[in-house]
Scaffold this active site. Sequence first.
Site, PDB file in Angstrom:
ATOM      1  N   GLY A  11      35.817 -19.182 -43.423  1.00  0.00           N
ATOM      2  CA  GLY A  11      35.085 -18.289 -42.544  1.00  0.00           C
ATOM      3  C   GLY A  11      35.915 -17.181 -41.944  1.00  0.00           C
ATOM      4  O   GLY A  11      35.581 -16.642 -40.892  1.00  0.00           O
ATOM      5  N   LYS A  37      44.896 -21.582 -32.276  1.00  0.00           N
ATOM      6  CA  LYS A  37      45.931 -22.132 -33.148  1.00  0.00           C
ATOM      7  C   LYS A  37      45.282 -22.346 -34.519  1.00  0.00           C
ATOM      8  O   LYS A  37      44.080 -22.135 -34.682  1.00  0.00           O
ATOM      9  CB  LYS A  37      46.426 -23.472 -32.613  1.00  0.00           C
ATOM     10  N   GLY A  72      43.024 -25.711 -39.482  1.00  0.00           N
ATOM     11  CA  GLY A  72      42.444 -25.972 -40.797  1.00  0.00           C
ATOM     12  C   GLY A  72      43.116 -27.063 -41.600  1.00  0.00           C
ATOM     13  O   GLY A  72      42.474 -27.764 -42.367  1.00  0.00           O
ATOM     14  N   GLU A  73      44.413 -27.197 -41.465  1.00  0.00           N
ATOM     15  CA  GLU A  73      45.115 -28.191 -42.273  1.00  0.00           C
ATOM     16  C   GLU A  73      45.283 -29.507 -41.544  1.00  0.00           C
ATOM     17  O   GLU A  73      45.076 -30.579 -42.090  1.00  0.00           O
ATOM     18  CB  GLU A  73      46.493 -27.655 -42.659  1.00  0.00           C
TER      19      GLU A  73
END
Lengths: 455, 160, 334
Positions: free
Chosen positions: C49, C288, C291-292
């Site tokens: 996104g 921050k 995603g991972e």
Amino acid sequence: MELRKSYFADQRKDDLHEIGQPRPRSDSPGHVTGKTTYFADRNFPGMLHLKMVRSPHHHARIRSIDTSEAEKHPGVVKVLTAKDVPHNVYTILILIQIGPEDETVLADGKVRWKGEAAVAVLAETERAAQEAAAKVKVDYEVLPAVFDMDEALKPGAPIVNEYHGRNYYLYDSGECRKVRFGDVEAGFAGADHVLEQTYQSSPIEHAPTETTGCIVAPEGNDRFTCYTNTQAMFFTLDNTSIILQMPGNKLHFVGGTVGGGFGGKVDVIVEPIAILGAKLTGRPVCFIYSREEEMQISSPRAAEKVVIKDGVMNDGRIVARKVTGYTDAGAYSRHSPYGAQKGAGHYPGPYTIPNVWIDTYCVYTNRTPSSAMRGFGVTIGDFALEVQMDKLARLIGMDPLEFRFINAYRDGDMKAHRQPTEGAALIECMQEASRAANWPVAEKFMAMSSYAKGA
Amino acid sequence: MAKVPVQFTLNGAEKAEFIDSGTTLLHALRDKIGDTSPKGGCHQGTCGACSVIIDGELRLSCLTLAEACNGATITTTSGLSEGGVLHPLQRAFLDAFATQCGFCTPGMIMAAKVLLDHTPNPSREDVVEALSGNICRCTGYEPIIQAVLTAARSNSQNAA
Amino acid sequence: MAIRRGRGVAAINYPTGMNLGGDPTQALVHSTPTGNFMVTLSSVDLGQGMKQIMAQICAETIGVPTDRVVVDTADTDTGPHCMGTFASRGTHRAGNAVIQAAREARQVMLEVAAEELEVNASDLETDGQGNILVKGAPQKSISIFDVALSAHFKRGRSISGRGMFLIPRSYPEKETGAMKPSTCYAHACTVAEVEVDDETGEVTVLTVKNVFEIGRALNPKMVEQQLVGGSWMGISHALYETTEPYYPNRDHGGTDFNQYLMPGPGDLAQTEIIVLERPSADGPYGAKGPGEMCANPQIPAVANAVFDAVGVRIDTLPITPERILRALKAQASN
């Protein structure tokens, strides 16, 4: 999902208009109507299909390559071998000065992993390319291969990659990236218990639903437009420019709408050879990995071995931690030297430990080169660290969650890599987990804060 | 290679093409007709991204020969919205934030549509079963399941 | 033989970005003649996104609704350099660049509005709805539509800005390893509850309760997307995924989705997500990179829960039924 605004409310102003709002995604209408254009949703007249001839051996010398039958196959337009690639030996992180160049676009004299590309076939149809690829004759002399990292590091092991000359990446710090903090041996000597354990993973596939690929269209002005699903536009363009010895201004990369990446699309693999094919034939070229190639040929998450040795006190304090991490890079570097180094910066985890020793190795073996994946350099380390934490807590008869509170880092604590901790929030995450999971911990832990002690 | 004629109805429009014998419906739709809403995620019949509806049944277009579709009525995700108005499933996928990369979405919507066509008031188990041939790597499936259940509810409300 | 329950916990942190390589991203912002805004980048949207979030960041900074912003990205002929989408860096790095570019554009916009309204630019504010108002006298206002028209056709001003965000490269010190791998870290704690069938070795993850601290949820629904999907992937890594099931043996690698296993829609754990926000000092609006890291804590939490359930440690991933059964057998014979 719940946002718990009570935490850190003093550090946050919730007065924004657009930020923090659950606005609908601008790309979703395209997704639900099937109108979003991915790179492969383009079709150019006269487009050729590229298929690779791949090594059936883990390690072999190439005595000869005979493409004559393949070239005669109906529909074949061009067959490419190593000699066609202007700068065939490359490495992608050369852009940030992490060498040496150690990988071939098309195998030249040797293959170092099963599945390595040796010959590229360009044909009118996918089927013709596939059939012709099967007609390429490569005469291999099979060589001894090494698959186990421990074996690879032993003296006398077959050398996987001559460009390194040894089966590990040589950092400026030597055979591994090192972190040294305090006196780890003194810490072990003074500990109530010492526990050493070994953790292991195997390669993991990113498995994006859209496989890696690109379509290249030669433009009339001596430029090439490459529609790609790379995760890094200029990184790919600049590496392509080096490999093809083609000025960057001849290259135009278009992408940014990708069917999942997870780190699997940061290698520069399909674009250079497809652009070379387009240049040499003057035709559009399509090179898309099959699902089988995506699973066994594209870089996976590296297998890792992590050895953790901890000294712990009966009161729950970890007083020394030694971590030796091994990243299985496979046959070539790609991003792995970076990943192993990132691991060194991540250990010993989000805990304040006075004595730390870290060695992380990037090891070469005769398998599919590994590379970045979601959690690069950290995911497997976190598995090892957090299982080790569980074992340590049980070793001293302490609740595993309380044990983590005792050791959790807080603002101002010095990390092993000598940066003071800032913006910590581990304690608050654990407090909220304690509540959410109905896993009670002592009140003193629920009263803790990540803010600097005494602040 | 021998060319063969194929003729079928795609999203309400008559299509007639000459194609190479052996061409999959997926390639015929994408490369000949230009409907790229079915996606080629595996070309092995294991990911579901190429799903289409043929004569009311869910089919993997990567495993279906185009020439076997003569006379068929085919629906793809690109044909679902009418006059710019989204199909309830499309609306529900939007509202539930059930798309991320979007590559599996058209196939998911096809699978869900066949379910709702046959079972207007599905249970969660029905939805799970219907989506079990479609791979998604981004969402963890839950938002997609919720979207299908929401679309079913809005359908039954409209019908009431 | 029985179904045994257990639970496990894990806590982790995760760095945002790739400081050890040097980490630049640029952005350009300009207005159209009618006061819409274009953000030009070369960052890649993998499905997380990126385009939507950059639009919201630009809109917030300029002071317009998000739907007035269009993001044009990942065309190397038009977009300025971005290192790439990886290392949880996209939102943080590109977001900062967009903020800088949008601020510069906003300043020009306010200067033009000030000329039109015959006040000082410093006395103006945006209402977030597409208008510029005089502070304390909101009846004196001008629409951004009219400001853009004026800039283009009357005042000859370019409402535009350039943004550059660079985290300089950190070189680890050779002997001590002193380095700065990141400027901010996301955090998580996961509690997993499992059932293990000690006859078949099969593991069912019943619940995962994930607490994530991510700086700032710039778009909470999109954050939820990533966290739910990440939690699923973590469980998948813990129990299913490998391209070399008998590593380091190279055989038996999966080549399709029937052989390479992941949990399907019928194998989902009941998933709870709680988000905390401790804004990062240098993130765009405090963000921050979540995603991972959101896929990491489930792996050890599940491993620890399996031990809690059946008393054997599986220290090799993935935690397959075969490994559990072998460990149970070894345990029984000891």
